[in-house]
Every structure is written in structure tokens, then in C-alpha cells.
Design a protein around this motif. Structure first.
Motif, mmCIF file in Angstrom:
data_model
loop_
_atom_site.group_PDB
_atom_site.id
_atom_site.type_symbol
_atom_site.label_atom_id
_atom_site.label_comp_id
_atom_site.label_asym_id
_atom_site.label_seq_id
_atom_site.Cartn_x
_atom_site.Cartn_y
_atom_site.Cartn_z
ATOM 1 N N TRP A 16 3.465 6.138 -3.763
ATOM 2 C CA TRP A 16 2.839 6.237 -5.082
ATOM 3 C C TRP A 16 3.090 7.608 -5.706
ATOM 4 N N ASN A 19 6.548 7.561 -7.125
ATOM 5 C CA ASN A 19 6.551 6.880 -8.426
ATOM 6 C C ASN A 19 6.020 7.798 -9.516
ATOM 7 N N SER A 20 4.991 8.548 -9.193
ATOM 8 C CA SER A 20 4.419 9.493 -10.137
ATOM 9 C C SER A 20 5.441 10.565 -10.525
ATOM 10 N N MET A 60 -1.484 7.326 -11.835
ATOM 11 C CA MET A 60 -0.898 6.803 -10.598
ATOM 12 C C MET A 60 -1.198 7.732 -9.423
ATOM 13 N N SER A 64 -3.658 6.659 -6.277
ATOM 14 C CA SER A 64 -3.158 6.608 -4.895
ATOM 15 C C SER A 64 -3.927 7.561 -3.991
#
Length: 118
Positions: A16, A19-20, A60, A64
Motif C-alpha cells: 500500500w 501504491n502511495s 492510501m 494502510s
């Protein structure tokens, strides 16, 4: 507690955060492209899009961080594993620092975009 449970939680958290970071990079690249005019767009619209992507990245990161903290915390409590608890704390602190930096970058974009900066 199994080490696999800890590693799975860390892997999910890391995924996560990755992705951030991708969103953050995309935001900064997009904003830079509009600043050097390789992509023509009103600076306020570009700033708004860039900040929106950063906000999604922050959300995000936070979304997470909390499950990771809870998952590993419950596993650590069962076994009273101080070492894993230190790692959990370190990951949360570092994730929080990243989020604070993202907030600072977003604030800088907002100030530069809406206060008449270049």
C-alpha cells in the motif's frame, strides 16, 4: 504468532505504501509537466489535480497504516514480542513522516498555485 503473519502484514503495508509512492510520483510528474509547459493546462487546474492525487496518496498511506498497526499489535500482544513491537513502531513513525512530507508538498503546491506563484 507466526512469523508468516507478521511478514504478511508487513508485505501488505509495504504494498500500500508503494501504491502511495506511485501516486505521489505521478502527481509531481504531472505538476512538473504543466510547469514546464510540455502539457498545457491552467496552473490552478493542474495544481488541483496534483493536490488531489497527493490527498489520495495520503489517504492510501493512512488507510494502510491503521490496519497494519492493529494486525501486528494483536500478534505482538499474544507473544509479547518486543522486537516486532519496535519494528511496528519504526514502520509507523516512518510512514507518518512520509505522510507529513506529502502534506508539506501539497501545501507548497497549493501556495504556489493559488497565491500567484510560478
Amino acid at each position: 504468532m507466526t512469523k508468516d503473519s507478521i511478514y504478511l502484514s508487513e508485505a501488505l503495508y509495504g504494498s500500500w505504501l508503494s501504491n502511495s509512492f506511485v501516486l505521489m510520483t505521478m502527481s509531481l510528474l504531472f505538476y512538473h509537466m504543466t510547469k514546464v509547459q510540455s502539457l498545457e493546462m491552467d496552473r490552478r487546474v493542474a495544481g488541483t489535480f496534483a493536490v488531489a492525487l497527493i490527498v489520495v496518496s495520503i489517504i492510501m498511506g493512512l488507510s494502510s497504516m491503521f490496519p497494519y498497526f492493529q494486525r501486528v499489535g494483536s500478534l505482538v500482544k499474544k507473544d509479547k514480542d518486543k522486537e516486532e513491537d519496535r519494528y511496528r513502531t519504526m514502520y509507523i513513525v516512518l510512514g507518518s513522516i512520509v505522510i507529513l512530507i506529502q502534506i508539506g508538498i501539497a501545501a507548497t503546491i497549493v501556495m504556489g498555485t493559488f497565491k500567484g506563484g510560478k
